[in-house]
Write an enzyme that holds these catalytic residues in place. Structure first.
Site, PDB file in Angstrom:
ATOM      1  CB  ALA A  13      -0.909   0.017   1.229  1.00  0.00           C
ATOM      2  CB  CYS A  14       1.944   3.772  -1.865  1.00  0.00           C
ATOM      3  SG  CYS A  14       0.996   3.940  -3.376  1.00  0.00           S
TER       4      CYS A  14
END
Length: 452
Positions: free
Chosen positions: A9-10
């Site tokens: 995830a970012c």
């Protein structure tokens, strides 16, 4: 063959999330490692990890360790996964699982986790919204109570500390309560695409006066509208980036906003006004019956759907300046574990050595307003423990309403009681809790037989 699970995830969920996933998959393939990666991008969770896969895994790489109790976990930035995925795979393979074994408090934590995992459908979505809303309600309620230290009417004088505290607690924290509730109900249904329409729908519910009931309706509408758009809008790869950033937020927010303004808002406002008026004008008899019902619900399933229904009802009313049900609910939620602790002290021969030790932990959980502290006792002797705890909790809730007790914070147990004005009529509130605890202990000991 060892199996590794990963979650990437970012902040934006558009590029690095998928670049890291691709790099890890490539490195795992080169090392002949059984591997699966879940991505949390702008369109939500994809390739989600199942409970069976988590159970089979040797190690995990994730930003959220909650699902992976007992598994070795590697946490790192997505940039590191892109630059040196092979090193992360090696690090995960070298990790050793943590030792098993549970004490009483761990049993409670496991039971709560299992219940959370079993939540599905609307109940799960509602509880997600409530969990994100609670910190605002707790903080706001306590800050409002602090403003009353200077006098009940002191906040009306502009420029004073009391006025500032009221603005922080009531004007800001409580103002965010319904939008956050609606936003995260929608988020639970549709992931990130549901957040914008949910927040807007919740804010409209607040402005219109539809209260927490309107916020709940707005959250579900927003979530299902956003999910429908997410599942059905398919564009080419070149244009797919517009879907989560432009198309879904615009259409879903427009639909939810119009429905709240022209369809849902006014009826919900009428219901909330009627409910608030009824609760604020309750006679003693009806107040006692309401407290009895809420109290019994708190002890019925120890953190299950019935318990959470009573709790959510009371928390939602805080935004409408109705504080009596919240007091009844917290007192009744404290009584069951406190009652079981007292029962083990009064009649130790009716309990095993392990149960007597568990009673000490139940006392700590009880004063902290963690009703689930009764779960191990109830699991071992359901048909004696549950009726006894329901009776004690029901009496506590009834007494709390009869004494006119109020509570401005939705959690904290005895730790919020010393805060000035957090609890109305504090001495009698303590009496209600003590009476319910004693009733629970005596009833369960009457029903139980001595252990061999």
């Amino acid at each position: 063959m060892k199996k590794i699970l990963a979650v990437t995830a970012c902040p934006t969920g558009i590029a690095h999330t998928y670049m890291a996933a691709e790099a890890l998959e490539k490195a795992a393939k080169e090392k002949n490692v059984d591997f699966k990666v879940e991505t949390r991008g702008a369109v939500g969770v994809e390739n989600a990890l199942s409970e069976e896969e988590i159970a089979q895994a040797h190690a995990d790489m994730d930003v959220d360790e909650g699902r992976f109790a007992g598994k070795p976990v590697v946490k790192t930035a997505v940039g590191q996964a892109i630059k040196d995925a092979a090193k992360l795979i090696d690090e995960a393979l070298q990790k050793k699982p943590s030792a098993s074994g549970q004490d009483y408090v761990e049993q409670i934590a496991k039971a709560k986790t299992e219940r959370s995992g079993k939540r599905t459908g609307p109940y799960k979505h509602l509880m997600t919204g409530v969990s994100y809303m609670l910190p605002l309600v707790v903080a706001g309620g306590l800050i409002i109570a602090l403003s009353f230290v200077f006098g009940i009417e002191a906040f009306k004088e502009q420029g004073t500390l009391a006025a500032a505290l009221m603005d922080i607690g009531g004007g800001t924290a409580f103002a965010l309560m319904v939008p956050i509730l609606a936003g995260f109900i929608a988020y639970s249904i549709a992931e990130k695409p549901g957040l914008a329409p949910g927040l807007v729908g919740g804010m409209l519910a607040s402005k219109i006066g539809a209260g927490f009931l309107g916020g709940i309706i707005a959250g579900f509408i927003a979530g299902y509208v956003a999910k429908a758009l997410k599942d059905n809008i398919k564009l080419s790869k070149n244009l797919s980036g517009l879907v989560p950033i432009l198309i879904i937020p615009f259409i879903s927010t427009l639909v939810v906003g119009l429905l709240m303004v022209y369809v849902v808002g006014t009826p919900m406002k009428g219901i909330m006004e009627g409910l608030t008026a009824w609760l604020t004008t309750l006679g003693t008899g009806n107040a006692v019956l309401l407290g009895l019902l809420l109290g019994a619900m708190m002890a019925f399933d120890m953190g299950g759907p019935v318990n959470k229904a009573a709790y959510t009802f009371a928390v939602g009313l805080l935004g409408s300046n109705v504080y009596g049900p919240m007091a009844a609910v917290m007192a009744a939620g404290m009584t069951p574990p406190l009652g079981m602790w007292l029962a083990t002290l009064l009649a130790p021969k009716k309990y095993t050595v392990e149960e007597r030790e568990a009673g000490k932990a139940a006392a700590v959980l009880g004063i902290s307003f963690i009703t689930e502290g009764v779960i191990p006792f109830a699991a071992a002797d359901l048909f004696r423990v549950i009726p006894a705890t329901m009776l004690g909790a029901g009496i506590t809730g009834a007494l709390s309403m009869m004494f006119g007790n109020t509570l401005r914070a939705p959690h904290g147990g005895i730790f919020v009681l010393p805060i000035p004005n957090a609890v109305g009529n504090l001495p009698m509130y303590a009496v209600a809790i003590v009476v319910g605890t004693v009733v629970t202990a005596l009833t369960v000991n009457i029903l139980k037989k001595n252990k061999e």
